[in-house]
Design an enzyme around this catalytic site. Structure first.
Site, PDB file in Angstrom:
ATOM      1  N   ASP A 166       6.194  -8.682   8.788  1.00  0.00           N
ATOM      2  CA  ASP A 166       7.077  -7.592   8.374  1.00  0.00           C
ATOM      3  C   ASP A 166       8.477  -8.120   8.098  1.00  0.00           C
ATOM      4  OD1 ASP A 166       8.516  -5.307   7.948  1.00  0.00           O
ATOM      5  OD2 ASP A 166       8.022  -4.354   9.865  1.00  0.00           O
ATOM      6  N   SER A 214      10.812   4.780   6.297  1.00  0.00           N
ATOM      7  CA  SER A 214      10.823   4.113   7.596  1.00  0.00           C
ATOM      8  C   SER A 214      12.115   3.347   7.859  1.00  0.00           C
ATOM      9  CB  SER A 214       9.628   3.168   7.723  1.00  0.00           C
ATOM     10  OG  SER A 214       9.567   2.285   6.624  1.00  0.00           O
ATOM     11  N   HIS A 254      11.338  -4.188   7.600  1.00  0.00           N
ATOM     12  CA  HIS A 254      12.055  -3.453   8.630  1.00  0.00           C
ATOM     13  C   HIS A 254      12.902  -4.410   9.461  1.00  0.00           C
ATOM     14  CE1 HIS A 254       8.386  -1.077   7.630  1.00  0.00           C
ATOM     15  NE2 HIS A 254       9.292  -0.123   7.546  1.00  0.00           N
TER      16      HIS A 254
END
Length: 368
Positions: free
Chosen positions: A345, A124, A348
């Site tokens: 998160d 990702s 990312h």
């Protein structure tokens, strides 16, 4: 997996990888290649010109390079849309110590890569960078026709007028993860996925984050090396073995006169505030970069693994050494402002944001 688990294994890891000299480390920190003939450039000569990966973050009111209305941004990374109100994290530009990065020009990129196929391969974080590149280019040709194709494993954006196709092949480990009678097996010495990467004009690889997953988030039941199944092993050693398999694939399958190869180095996480000397914090409370002269946590051990493997590869692979400059950006994660990623998160990156700098460095490597 907590990185503290790895630290007591530091010595054994180095014994496993064998001694890495200071000269090797210096070479990797300034590594570049002349893609026209496949020969590596002289590291000392490059360092005398500029090391793009050593510098500082400076405030620049002209940033970001595009806005959050880019049609390709995944909700997972669209922090402004999903409630993040501060915007200082959008206003920082990477400034190398000894030179300036060339300005990203999406129209020039399309003209130079007309009719070519570019593929990001990885997890990702590759998705993060793939979206960033397509948005950077789109901001230069907002009225140019494009097509988008998406499946679970393969996605692409094609700028039709220029015949430039930018693809994403999702494979978290690079090596194969397969279902067998024994269960889900991560095969450290198998890379059949690589058949999908053939015929590309540029490949940008990335892997690491999934190697640390345990418990319910671990997508395999066994690790296989040769004919032996392991219930588990030291993850850094497994990473080294898997990355060595990838390096063999590059050596056997890449024609440097046709295909440029990049490896996107380790993208750091910011879950542990002790890494920047604030142990009670995570990325969720951060709105500014770390401005110290050196990042307190130092280089992660997985960076050492990547550096060692790339120092031995025979074909030209350009390492986009973004680890240190990304470590400074504790402020640039989605944290709670993500459209489809629950919790906090700190892995990312918001878009617009840090991956735009990764692609500016890619641009510099291609055109400078």
């Amino acid at each position: 997996m907590d990185f503290l688990v790895f630290k007591p294994m530091f010595l054994s890891l180095f014994l496993f990888l064998s001694y890495q000299t200071a000269a090797e480390a210096s070479k990797l920190s300034t590594q570049s290649f002349n893609f026209s003939n496949g020969a590596s450039s002289n590291a000392r000569e490059l360092a005398s010109k500029c090391n793009w990966f050593r510098g500082k973050w400076v405030f620049d009111p002209k940033y970001p390079l595009y806005d959050s209305n880019c049609p390709f941004i995944d909700p997972q990374f669209n922090c402004q849309k999903y409630g993040r109100h501060d915007n200082y994290y959008l206003k920082f530009r990477w400034q190398p110590f000894a030179c300036d990065l060339p300005r990203f020009n999406g129209l020039y990129f399309l003209e130079k890569w007309r009719g070519k196929k570019i593929m990001f391969v990885g997890d990702s974080l590759s998705l993060n960078q793939w979206i960033s590149l397509t948005c950077l280019i789109h901001s230069w040709v907002p009225n140019s026709k494009y097509t988008v194709f998406k499946t679970d494993g393969l996605s692409s954006v094609t700028f039709e007028e220029y015949g430039v196709k930018i693809l994403l092949y999702r494979t978290p480990y690079l090596v194969d993860l397969v279902n067998t009678k024994a269960g889900r097996v991560l095969k450290l010495d198998s890379i059949r996925n690589g058949r999908a990467w053939l015929g590309m004009d540029m490949l940008i690889f990335n892997t690491w984050h999934w190697w640390t997953h345990t418990g319910r988030s671990q997508p395999w039941d066994y690790i296989q090396e040769g004919k032996t199944l392991h219930k588990d092993m030291n993850r850094l050693i497994a990473f080294y073995k898997g990355l060595t398999t990838w390096a063999r694939w590059v050596n056997r399958n890449v024609d440097p006169s046709r295909t440029k190869v990049f490896f996107q180095d380790i993208s750091p996480t910011h879950y542990e505030g002790r890494d920047w000397m604030e142990p009670s914090r995570t990325c969720a409370s951060e709105t500014l970069p770390f401005f110290g002269a050196s990042y307190p946590a130092g280089p992660p051990l997985e960076w050492v693994v990547v550096s060692k493997v790339l120092s031995r590869i025979k074909k030209p692979v350009y390492m986009l050494d973004v680890t240190l400059l990304s470590q400074y950006r504790k402020d640039a994660h989605p944290s709670h402002y993500s459209g489809n990623h629950g919790g906090n998160d700190c892995s990312h990156w918001c878009l617009p944001g840090l991956p735009d700098t990764w692609n500016q460095l890619l641009y510099a490597a291609l055109f400078s």
